[in-house]
Design an enzyme around this catalytic site. Structure first.
Site, mmCIF file in Angstrom:
data_model
loop_
_atom_site.group_PDB
_atom_site.id
_atom_site.type_symbol
_atom_site.label_atom_id
_atom_site.label_comp_id
_atom_site.label_asym_id
_atom_site.label_seq_id
_atom_site.Cartn_x
_atom_site.Cartn_y
_atom_site.Cartn_z
ATOM 1 N N LYS A 91 -70.054 21.660 37.697
ATOM 2 C CA LYS A 91 -71.258 22.026 36.924
ATOM 3 C C LYS A 91 -72.107 20.786 36.687
ATOM 4 O O LYS A 91 -71.611 19.655 36.695
ATOM 5 C CB LYS A 91 -70.898 22.683 35.594
ATOM 6 C CG LYS A 91 -70.023 21.854 34.630
ATOM 7 C CD LYS A 91 -70.770 20.874 33.751
ATOM 8 C CE LYS A 91 -69.840 20.142 32.787
ATOM 9 N NZ LYS A 91 -70.395 18.901 32.226
ATOM 10 N N ASP A 98 -65.867 23.256 27.618
ATOM 11 C CA ASP A 98 -66.682 23.589 28.799
ATOM 12 C C ASP A 98 -66.118 24.755 29.620
ATOM 13 O O ASP A 98 -66.754 25.199 30.576
ATOM 14 C CB ASP A 98 -66.762 22.380 29.751
ATOM 15 C CG ASP A 98 -67.665 21.289 29.212
ATOM 16 O OD1 ASP A 98 -68.361 21.532 28.213
ATOM 17 O OD2 ASP A 98 -67.670 20.195 29.811
HETATM 18 O O1 C5P Z 1 -63.201 20.472 24.205
HETATM 19 P P1 C5P Z 1 -62.631 19.358 24.997
HETATM 20 O O2 C5P Z 1 -61.129 19.297 24.903
HETATM 21 O O3 C5P Z 1 -63.102 19.323 26.409
HETATM 22 O O4 C5P Z 1 -63.185 18.024 24.338
HETATM 23 C C1 C5P Z 1 -62.676 16.767 24.652
HETATM 24 C C2 C5P Z 1 -63.152 15.785 23.604
HETATM 25 O O5 C5P Z 1 -64.558 15.565 23.723
HETATM 26 C C3 C5P Z 1 -62.939 16.237 22.162
HETATM 27 O O6 C5P Z 1 -61.667 15.898 21.699
HETATM 28 C C4 C5P Z 1 -64.038 15.473 21.433
HETATM 29 O O7 C5P Z 1 -63.648 14.127 21.241
HETATM 30 C C5 C5P Z 1 -65.167 15.450 22.439
HETATM 31 N N1 C5P Z 1 -66.123 16.547 22.245
HETATM 32 C C6 C5P Z 1 -66.980 16.515 21.159
HETATM 33 N N2 C5P Z 1 -67.883 17.533 20.991
HETATM 34 C C7 C5P Z 1 -67.961 18.546 21.879
HETATM 35 C C8 C5P Z 1 -67.107 18.582 23.003
HETATM 36 C C9 C5P Z 1 -66.193 17.560 23.157
HETATM 37 O O8 C5P Z 1 -66.945 15.598 20.328
HETATM 38 N N3 C5P Z 1 -68.873 19.505 21.698
#
Ligand code: C5P
Length: 275
Positions: free
Chosen positions: A9, A132
């Site tokens: 993406k 995502d």
């Molecule tokens: O949701 P995901 O596990 O992919 O996110 C990885 C990290 O990216 C989270 O632990 C956080 O530190 C950061 N993140 C964030 N805000 C978001 C998405 C991700 O701070 N909207």
């Protein structure tokens, strides 16, 4: 054996609106799937097996295995499977490879069992795997808000081609978010950006670019080299370190990097992405 394409993406624009009490950031981003992707193969087997073209990905943190565990927990279906992942999407690139693999695994396992669950259900479950992941249950173009998991499916925009270029160094998403200074962000209205996009005014920005440059300073020279090639837009996707280049540019003369021309990719209901 059932084979599935697992697309990357791009974040055509990405606005960070603030930090939440749960530690995540509130986002508003226009996502588009593209025809660069991994391939995943699934079949029932006598015992569980996970194989991969990249041996470094054979660990329990892999989102394919996490998606398998989640599917089993939600459905109670525990028949052993063999899953093979052929990796093409570069890691730590902001191209959503792991998230795409997770969504593709949920779709594929549902397919392998004869589609007992609606896509909407899979999409809801997929929020547990990462911010995502639900995007990939859209039809390929979506406006995502919340921490990224609130997906508004959008009409397919006119098809476009662009060049994806990623330096050898990757970036860790939590590190990039941690380097973000909210006071430095431009107060753009993402809903207006979305309207502009559909009025054929290509609008590209990424609030994560500045913190990414702070984490990986060599990214600035890399971006400048791309700008010097003459592209109309050069922008980082997600938390980096990949860039996409729109418009016409001269051949990129940088060594030691990943680069591939891609096209936007959309899918129809109940059919997975095909490249
Ligand atoms: O949701 P995901 O596990 O992919 O996110 C990885 C990290 O990216 C989270 O632990 C956080 O530190 C950061 N993140 C964030 N805000 C978001 C998405 C991700 O701070 N909207």
């Amino acid at each position: 054996m059932q084979s599935f394409f697992s697309p990357a993406k791009l974040n055509l624009f990405l606005r960070v609106l603030g930090k939440r009490v749960d530690g995540y950031h509130e986002l508003a981003s226009l996502f588009q799937a593209v025809d660069l992707g991994d391939h995943l193969e699934f079949c029932f087997s006598l015992a569980d097996r996970f194989t991969c073209s990249d041996q470094t990905l054979l660990n329990p943190d892999n989102l394919v295995l996490k998606a398998l565990t989640l599917f089993r927990r939600k459905t109670g279906f525990i028949k052993p499977v063999h899953i093979h992942l052929k990796k093409k999407i570069p890691m730590q690139s902001g191209l959503g490879g792991g998230s795409s693999n997770a969504a593709t695994t949920l779709f594929a396992l549902n397919s392998l069992h004869g589609f007992p669950f609606a896509e909407k259900q899979l999409s809801t479950w997929s929020q547990e795997l990462g911010s995502d992941v639900p995007f990939f249950f859209s039809h390929g173009t979506a406006y995502c808000t919340g921490r990224g998991e609130q997906v508004r499916d959008l009409p397919k925009p006119p098809a476009f081609e662009c060049l994806i270029v990623k330096p050898n160094d990757g970036l860790s998403t939590p590190k990039v978010f941690a380097a973000l200074d909210l006071r430095e962000l431009e107060p753009r209205d993402p809903e207006k950006s979305l309207q502009q996009f559909y009025q054929n005014n290509l609008i590209c920005f990424n609030d994560l670019e500045k913190p990414a440059l702070a984490v990986l300073p060599s990214l600035m020279a890399f971006k400048n080299t791309l700008i010097d090639q003459g592209y109309s837009h050069v922008q980082m996707t997600g938390s980096g370190s990949a860039f996409f280049c729109l418009g016409r540019g001269k051949k990129v003369e940088i060594t030691n990097h990943f680069r591939q021309k891609v096209n936007s990719l959309n899918r129809s209901e109940n059919k997975w992405y095909c490249n």
